[in-house]
Design an enzyme around this catalytic site. Structure first.
Site: not given
Ligand code: EPU
Length: 427
Positions: A22-23, A93, A117, A122-126, A305, A397
């Site tokens: 999925k991811n 997302r 969520c 779930r910030p996207i600042d990075q 996960d 999903r």
């Molecule tokens: N974070 C920040 N800033 C950012 C991005 C992330 O502070 O700009 C923090 C998040 O708040 C969190 C950590 O960094 O504490 C990790 O977040 P990450 O960005 O790695 O997560 P994601 O990309 O939103 C993906 C998977 C999730 C999985 C996480 C961690 C997808 C679509 N989703 O989410 O999968 O939990 O990586 O491995 O790839 C799932 O499949 O059930 C699922 C939720």
């Protein structure tokens, strides 16, 4: 409303085939936009996240044609407007990957991704830090994120937190930028490597994916390709813990055992027999489970996960286990539901203290998110009695054909539809 009815207490036994990840696929589908061409993607799992992404692509003007059940041709030549409105993106997302993909192709993106969520902010600042470093101007307005640039230029980017999403989005935006991008402190998950391999098969020049430094030499043009998605690490891990929870004996086929090492290690510590083959893994348990401490971390650490499924398994182990969530702020919501099945778990912030009990008891429960749903299903499979699991849309999903796969392993599970009107009369 649809729900699962599960008669627990049956050992899972036999063989199960793992679907595409999925991811990985939720990143690779938006990535097809980068080539003004046709791509054929194989091993695409039939899950609702994929259905939503294809709907968005079609709304954008792409042609999406299923060639077989799991193989899809995507032609993105005719996409003209780099815009995904909230009505289209709100259920997913991963719709934020359209930001990186649009930036890469059009140097412009307007996407309205969902906010938080069920397991925290779930910030996207990075992601934004990366886009800006590549030369984009990023603004937000009425929920929309607008990113625009005259031209994108390679840059040196250091991620403040290891983020899967930011790593993917920056790769998508940088792949056609002028010059070299060096991304440090990058995520190393198998789906990051899969996306890099996909992009490279389109003509990109990405090195180091799977390590914490990824180097991207921008290229002018990407072309269509044929690519097969890797097997789903978390789907495989879920069948591993389900087999262990039911005291079963299951051969899990079409996996990459290396991707499962952190899960295998914890199952071995818990007293489960694990046998690795080239592309399969066998899980067998006929002894009581032992307590184990687990902390989730970015890859190659134990995956967040798999945390709900592992906590659920440890709820029936001998002794007290400590589970620490190292990635998300609030990923223990499902524990309230698990307690209704008799589990003895105390949560304090990011730590759960799991006091093992001999057996869970059936109960009506609700999925609170995708992996929580899988964990509650696992609990129901091993609990005494008949459980009902609601809000199963979360599970669908991310798990292809979960009902037939489990039935084939001897589980007594069926999906039923209850007219909402009957339910509301009963309430
Ligand atoms: N974070 C920040 N800033 C950012 C991005 C992330 O502070 O700009 C923090 C998040 O708040 C969190 C950590 O960094 O504490 C990790 O977040 P990450 O960005 O790695 O997560 P994601 O990309 O939103 C993906 C998977 C999730 C999985 C996480 C961690 C997808 C679509 N989703 O989410 O999968 O939990 O990586 O491995 O790839 C799932 O499949 O059930 C699922 C939720």
């Amino acid at each position: 409303m649809e729900k699962y009815i599960i008669e627990g207490g049956n050992r899972l036994h036999g063989e199960v085939e793992i679907s595409g990840a999925k991811n990985a696929v939720v990143a690779i589908i938006p990535a097809t936009i980068l080539a003004k061409d046709r791509c054929v993607i194989e091993n695409v799992p039939n899950i609702s996240d994929v259905t939503i992404l294809f709907r968005i692509l079609r709304d954008l003007g792409a042609k999406v044609t299923y060639l077989t059940k799991n193989s899809v041709e995507i032609d993105t030549s005719y996409i003209a407007e780099p815009v995904v409105p909230y009505e289209s993106s709100r259920h997913l997302r991963a719709s934020y990957y359209f930001l990186g993909a649009f930036l890469g192709r059009f140097s412009e993106a307007h996407v309205s991704p969902p906010g938080g969520c069920n397991f925290g902010v779930r910030p996207i600042d990075q992601h934004i830090k990366g886009f800006e470093a590549l030369g984009a101007e990023v603004t937000t307005d009425y929920g929309f994120i607008h990113a625009t640039a005259k031209e994108l230029f390679g840059s040196h980017i250091y991620l403040d937190v290891v983020s899967v999403g930011a790593t993917i989005n920056i790769m998508l935006a940088a792949v056609k930028a002028k010059g070299l991008t060096i991304l440090e402190n990058a995520a190393k998950e198998p789906h990051i490597v899969d996306l890099a391999n996909f992009l490279n098969s389109m003509g990109a020049d990405i090195r180091g994916a799977g390590t914490d430094v990824i180097k991207i030499h921008g290229v002018d043009v990407l072309r269509g390709t044929t690519y097969s998605i890797i097997p789903d690490q978390i789907e495989a891990g879920t069948y591993m813990t389900m087999a262990a929870a039911t005291g079963g004996d299951v051969l899990i086929k079409n996996v990459i055992p290396k991707h499962l090492e952190s899960i295998t290690d914890k199952l071995l510590q818990a007293g489960v027999e694990v046998t690795e083959y080239d592309d399969a893994i066998r899980i067998c348990r006929n002894k009581p489970l032992k307590k184990v401490n687990v902390k989730t971390m970015p890859h190659p650490g134990f995956p967040t996960d798999m945390q709900p499924q592992m906590t659920t398994l440890l709820s029936i182990a001998q002794g007290t286990s400590i589970v620490t969530e190292g990635v998300w702020d609030n990923r223990f919501k499902y524990v309230d539901e698990l307690r209704r099945m008799g589990a003895k778990i105390q949560v304090d912030g990011k730590v759960a203290v799991v006091e093992g009990i001999p057996e869970l008891k059936a109960a009506p429960v609700k999925a609170t998110d995708l992996r929580a749903g899988a964990a509650l299903l696992q609990a129901a499979l091993c609990a005494r009695g008949i459980s009902e699991l609601e809000d199963i849309h979360y599970i669908e999903r991310g798990y292809e054909d979960i009902i037939p796969k489990l039935q084939n392993l001897g589980a007594k599970i069926k999906k039923v539809s209850t007219p909402d009107s009957i339910l509301s009369q009963a309430q």
